[in-house]
Design an enzyme around this catalytic site. Structure first.
Site, PDB file in Angstrom:
ATOM      1  N   ASP A   7      -6.746  -9.014   0.602  1.00 50.07           N
ATOM      2  CA  ASP A   7      -6.492  -9.726   1.824  1.00 50.07           C
ATOM      3  C   ASP A   7      -8.407  -9.833   1.517  1.00 50.07           C
ATOM      4  O   ASP A   7      -8.777  -9.894   0.550  1.00 50.07           O
ATOM      5  CB  ASP A   7      -6.733  -8.326   2.433  1.00 50.07           C
ATOM      6  CG  ASP A   7      -7.566  -6.812   2.076  1.00 50.07           C
ATOM      7  OD1 ASP A   7      -8.608  -7.221   1.562  1.00 50.07           O
ATOM      8  OD2 ASP A   7      -8.004  -6.033   2.687  1.00 50.07           O
ATOM      9  N   HIS A   8      -8.617  -9.807   2.756  1.00 45.75           N
ATOM     10  CA  HIS A   8     -10.055 -10.797   3.135  1.00 45.75           C
ATOM     11  C   HIS A   8     -11.001  -9.365   1.544  1.00 45.75           C
ATOM     12  O   HIS A   8     -12.491  -9.976   1.276  1.00 45.75           O
ATOM     13  CB  HIS A   8     -10.831 -11.022   3.640  1.00 45.75           C
ATOM     14  CG  HIS A   8     -10.665  -9.334   5.079  1.00 45.75           C
ATOM     15  ND1 HIS A   8      -9.520  -8.955   5.049  1.00 45.75           N
ATOM     16  CD2 HIS A   8     -11.707  -9.019   5.242  1.00 45.75           C
ATOM     17  CE1 HIS A   8      -9.504  -7.852   5.631  1.00 45.75           C
ATOM     18  NE2 HIS A   8     -11.167  -7.619   6.011  1.00 45.75           N
ATOM     19  N   CYS A  64      -7.975  -5.088  -2.347  1.00 46.67           N
ATOM     20  CA  CYS A  64      -8.647  -4.205  -1.420  1.00 46.67           C
ATOM     21  C   CYS A  64      -9.315  -4.263  -1.324  1.00 46.67           C
ATOM     22  O   CYS A  64     -10.445  -4.320  -2.477  1.00 46.67           O
ATOM     23  CB  CYS A  64      -7.333  -3.899  -0.466  1.00 46.67           C
ATOM     24  SG  CYS A  64      -7.362  -2.225  -0.402  1.00 46.67           S
ATOM     25  N   GLY A  65     -10.537  -3.634  -0.646  1.00 50.14           N
ATOM     26  CA  GLY A  65     -11.916  -2.871  -0.238  1.00 50.14           C
ATOM     27  C   GLY A  65     -11.819  -2.065  -0.989  1.00 50.14           C
ATOM     28  O   GLY A  65     -12.619  -1.880  -2.017  1.00 50.14           O
ATOM     29  N   THR A  66     -10.842  -0.770  -0.937  1.00 54.58           N
ATOM     30  CA  THR A  66     -10.616   0.120  -1.882  1.00 54.58           C
ATOM     31  C   THR A  66      -9.630   0.193  -3.388  1.00 54.58           C
ATOM     32  O   THR A  66      -9.752   1.012  -3.566  1.00 54.58           O
ATOM     33  CB  THR A  66     -10.478   1.247  -0.788  1.00 54.58           C
ATOM     34  OG1 THR A  66      -8.993   1.066   0.126  1.00 54.58           O
ATOM     35  CG2 THR A  66     -12.155   1.554  -0.136  1.00 54.58           C
ATOM     36  N   ILE A  68      -6.895   1.607  -1.822  1.00 54.03           N
ATOM     37  CA  ILE A  68      -6.088   1.920  -1.813  1.00 54.03           C
ATOM     38  C   ILE A  68      -5.421   2.693  -0.782  1.00 54.03           C
ATOM     39  O   ILE A  68      -3.785   2.640  -0.497  1.00 54.03           O
ATOM     40  CB  ILE A  68      -6.953   3.630  -0.703  1.00 54.03           C
ATOM     41  CG1 ILE A  68      -7.666   3.950  -1.370  1.00 54.03           C
ATOM     42  CG2 ILE A  68      -6.379   4.538  -0.137  1.00 54.03           C
ATOM     43  CD1 ILE A  68      -9.074   5.409  -0.834  1.00 54.03           C
ATOM     44  N   GLY A  69      -5.615   0.964   0.201  1.00 54.55           N
ATOM     45  CA  GLY A  69      -4.947   0.391   1.412  1.00 54.55           C
ATOM     46  C   GLY A  69      -3.210   0.023   0.441  1.00 54.55           C
ATOM     47  O   GLY A  69      -1.675  -0.155   0.916  1.00 54.55           O
ATOM     48  N   HIS A  97       3.120   5.672 -19.386  1.00 53.99           N
ATOM     49  CA  HIS A  97       3.814   7.189 -19.210  1.00 53.99           C
ATOM     50  C   HIS A  97       4.594   6.603 -18.041  1.00 53.99           C
ATOM     51  O   HIS A  97       5.459   7.119 -17.809  1.00 53.99           O
ATOM     52  CB  HIS A  97       2.590   8.228 -19.195  1.00 53.99           C
ATOM     53  CG  HIS A  97       2.438   8.446 -20.583  1.00 53.99           C
ATOM     54  ND1 HIS A  97       1.650  10.170 -19.949  1.00 53.99           N
ATOM     55  CD2 HIS A  97       2.413   8.286 -21.934  1.00 53.99           C
ATOM     56  CE1 HIS A  97       1.395  10.029 -21.080  1.00 53.99           C
ATOM     57  NE2 HIS A  97       2.163   8.383 -22.671  1.00 53.99           N
ATOM     58  N   ARG A 131      10.421  10.076 -23.447  1.00 54.74           N
ATOM     59  CA  ARG A 131      10.283  11.452 -22.405  1.00 54.74           C
ATOM     60  C   ARG A 131       9.629  11.056 -21.127  1.00 54.74           C
ATOM     61  O   ARG A 131      10.730  11.758 -19.821  1.00 54.74           O
ATOM     62  CB  ARG A 131       9.424  12.926 -23.200  1.00 54.74           C
ATOM     63  CG  ARG A 131       7.852  12.534 -23.154  1.00 54.74           C
ATOM     64  CD  ARG A 131       7.272  12.892 -23.891  1.00 54.74           C
ATOM     65  NE  ARG A 131       5.771  13.782 -23.649  1.00 54.74           N
ATOM     66  CZ  ARG A 131       4.954  12.369 -24.408  1.00 54.74           C
ATOM     67  NH1 ARG A 131       6.275  11.579 -25.158  1.00 54.74           N
ATOM     68  NH2 ARG A 131       3.833  12.262 -24.279  1.00 54.74           N
ATOM     69  N   HIS A 132       9.176   9.860 -21.345  1.00 58.62           N
ATOM     70  CA  HIS A 132       8.769   9.839 -19.917  1.00 58.62           C
ATOM     71  C   HIS A 132       9.740   8.675 -19.300  1.00 58.62           C
ATOM     72  O   HIS A 132       9.935   8.483 -17.692  1.00 58.62           O
ATOM     73  CB  HIS A 132       7.529   8.387 -20.381  1.00 58.62           C
ATOM     74  CG  HIS A 132       6.871   8.534 -20.921  1.00 58.62           C
ATOM     75  ND1 HIS A 132       6.033   9.985 -20.359  1.00 58.62           N
ATOM     76  CD2 HIS A 132       6.013   9.048 -22.099  1.00 58.62           C
ATOM     77  CE1 HIS A 132       4.869  10.587 -21.464  1.00 58.62           C
ATOM     78  NE2 HIS A 132       4.624   9.577 -22.175  1.00 58.62           N
TER      79      HIS A 132
HETATM   80  C1  RB5 Z   1     -10.753  -4.024   5.585  1.00 56.72           C
HETATM   81  O1  RB5 Z   1     -11.626  -4.126   5.425  1.00 56.72           O
HETATM   82  C2  RB5 Z   1     -10.148  -3.084   4.576  1.00 56.72           C
HETATM   83  O2  RB5 Z   1      -9.422  -1.289   5.083  1.00 56.72           O
HETATM   84  C3  RB5 Z   1      -9.297  -3.562   2.987  1.00 56.72           C
HETATM   85  O3  RB5 Z   1      -9.708  -4.421   2.106  1.00 56.72           O
HETATM   86  C4  RB5 Z   1      -8.846  -2.160   2.041  1.00 56.72           C
HETATM   87  O4  RB5 Z   1     -10.288  -1.180   1.821  1.00 56.72           O
HETATM   88  C5  RB5 Z   1      -7.635  -0.792   2.907  1.00 56.72           C
HETATM   89  O5  RB5 Z   1      -7.402   0.026   1.779  1.00 56.72           O
END
Ligand code: RB5
Length: 145
Positions: A7-8, A64-66, A68-69, A97, A131-132
């Site tokens: 993403d951005h 993405c930024g983190t 995580i998303g 694994h 095993r994996h």
């Molecule tokens: C965008 O601002 C941010 O929310 C996205 O890149 C990401 O980190 C979401 O998990």
């Protein structure tokens, strides 16, 4: 081929990873985003993961930024085993694994040099099987419940 998307919040690191893949002579397809304009990470997770699940791409890289998303979105897609990675050991182990077919990185979390080492560790690793194999099958069976 490697499917790559962001993403951005991840576009700068994605472009750095693309340069790295070019230097390594690895083919990839960039599924966007292509500008710094604000956008929704699930759209790009879906595009990259669809390419992986269909067999068009062997592996996917999402930024993405983190990170995580992207990992949350990717792991909702049937057939995807996405790992959010912030260190090289995990990047290698998640292929050896877990047979991860997608990795997710956070541009706002992981510095460029480390991110490239993470990508390299993941791409150079191979699934160990043994095993994996059964464990990964058990994870994937959750999709049928
Ligand atoms: C965008 O601002 C941010 O929310 C996205 O890149 C990401 O980190 C979401 O998990």
């Amino acid at each position: 081929m490697i499917a790559i998307g962001s993403d951005h919040g991840g576009i700068n690191l994605k472009n750095i990873i693309k340069d790295f893949l070019d230097k390594k002579g690895l083919s990839y397809k960039d599924f966007g985003t292509y500008s710094a304009e604000s956008c929704d990470y699930p759209d790009f997770a879906k595009a990259v993961c669809t390419s992986v699940v269909s067999g068009e791409s062997e592996k996917g890289i999402l930024v993405c930024g983190t990170g995580i998303g992207m990992s949350m979105a990717a792991n909702k897609i049937k057939g995807i085993r996405a790992a959010h990675v912030t260190d090289t050991y995990s990047a290698r182990m998640t292929k050896e694994h877990n047979d991860a077919n997608v990795i997710c990185l956070g541009e706002r979390i992981t510095g460029c040099d480390l991110a490239l080492e993470i990508v390299n560790a993941y791409l150079e690793a191979s699934f160990q099987g043994g095993r994996h194999e059964g464990r990964v099958k058990k994870v994937m069976a959750f999709e049928e419940e």
